[in-house]
Design an enzyme around this catalytic site. Structure first.
Site, mmCIF file in Angstrom:
data_model
loop_
_atom_site.group_PDB
_atom_site.id
_atom_site.type_symbol
_atom_site.label_atom_id
_atom_site.label_comp_id
_atom_site.label_asym_id
_atom_site.label_seq_id
_atom_site.Cartn_x
_atom_site.Cartn_y
_atom_site.Cartn_z
ATOM 1 N N CYS A 159 50.799 63.946 69.800
ATOM 2 C CA CYS A 159 49.741 64.942 69.626
ATOM 3 C C CYS A 159 48.703 64.409 68.631
ATOM 4 O O CYS A 159 49.067 63.981 67.530
ATOM 5 C CB CYS A 159 50.347 66.240 69.098
ATOM 6 S SG CYS A 159 49.117 67.504 68.714
ATOM 7 N N CYS A 203 48.879 66.837 65.341
ATOM 8 C CA CYS A 203 49.977 66.916 64.355
ATOM 9 C C CYS A 203 50.978 65.786 64.474
ATOM 10 O O CYS A 203 51.976 65.771 63.770
ATOM 11 C CB CYS A 203 50.692 68.252 64.488
ATOM 12 S SG CYS A 203 51.776 68.346 65.936
ATOM 13 N N CYS A 224 50.939 71.777 72.491
ATOM 14 C CA CYS A 224 51.920 71.194 71.584
ATOM 15 C C CYS A 224 52.779 72.301 70.969
ATOM 16 O O CYS A 224 52.248 73.275 70.444
ATOM 17 C CB CYS A 224 51.187 70.424 70.486
ATOM 18 S SG CYS A 224 52.274 69.808 69.179
ATOM 19 N N CYS A 227 52.037 72.424 66.868
ATOM 20 C CA CYS A 227 50.792 72.917 66.266
ATOM 21 C C CYS A 227 50.010 73.853 67.184
ATOM 22 O O CYS A 227 48.991 74.421 66.777
ATOM 23 C CB CYS A 227 49.896 71.760 65.829
ATOM 24 S SG CYS A 227 49.091 70.883 67.186
ATOM 25 N N CYS A 246 48.708 67.335 83.703
ATOM 26 C CA CYS A 246 47.351 66.780 83.694
ATOM 27 C C CYS A 246 46.806 66.981 82.284
ATOM 28 O O CYS A 246 46.457 68.093 81.884
ATOM 29 C CB CYS A 246 46.522 67.537 84.735
ATOM 30 S SG CYS A 246 44.863 66.887 84.928
HETATM 31 ZN ZN LIG Z 1 50.526 69.121 67.800
#
Ligand SMILES: [Zn+2]
Length: 157
Positions: free
Chosen positions: A72, A75, A120, A123, A143
């Site tokens: 990510c 984070c 995510c 976060c 995607c």
């Molecule tokens: Zn994240």
């Protein structure tokens, strides 16, 4: 008649509350809006925090075929493995499965018809959408906006 309208009003406000609650979901990694703006590039902020979609074929991550993990960009949570990456021909990095427990999903209606949005799990940053036209073994196509990811080369299982 009045009772009927009252009940209808209740049903509608219940729905609105439910949508609001989903949006206000809390995550283990939380920053203020100002801190997110400081931490992310404007493109990253638009995708991760405002659910924008990057231009297709714009991400250098499309071409990555080496072994590693896609983290990510918000984070650093490890989200997708190169072992599940495939070329979908859509212009966005595509995966047939996430790292276990790394993402959350919900239904969005931003394009009127329902889509499965993924974010995510750490976060809450928006990543992209999941469709049912992916390859085996899952048949899923995640995607994902490349700008929401950071690639870290290394061995994966
Ligand atoms: Zn994240």
């Amino acid at each position: 008649m009045h009772r009927r309208q009252f009940l209808l009003g209740l049903a509608v406000s219940g729905l609105a509350l439910k949508v609001g609650a989903a949006r206000a979901e809390t995550y283990p990694f939380t920053l203020s809006d100002a801190d997110w703006r400081g931490r992310l590039s404007s493109d990253q902020y638009a995708v991760l925090r405002q659910e924008a979609t990057e231009r297709p074929y714009s991400s250098p991550l499309n071409a990555i075929k080496t072994s590693g993990l896609f983290h990510c960009a918000g984070c650093d949570n490890a989200l997708y493995s190169s072992a599940t990456k495939f070329d979908s021909g859509t212009g966005w990095p595509s995966f047939w499965a996430p790292v276990a427990g790394a993402i959350g999903s919900r239904t969005d209606y931003l394009l009127v018809y329902p889509r499965t949005e993924v974010h995510c799990a750490r976060c809450g940053g928006h990543l992209g959408h999941v469709f049912d036209d992916g390859p085996p073994p899952t048949g899923k196509r995640h995607c994902i906006n490349g700008v929401a990811l950071q690639f870290k080369p290394g061995p994966v299982t």
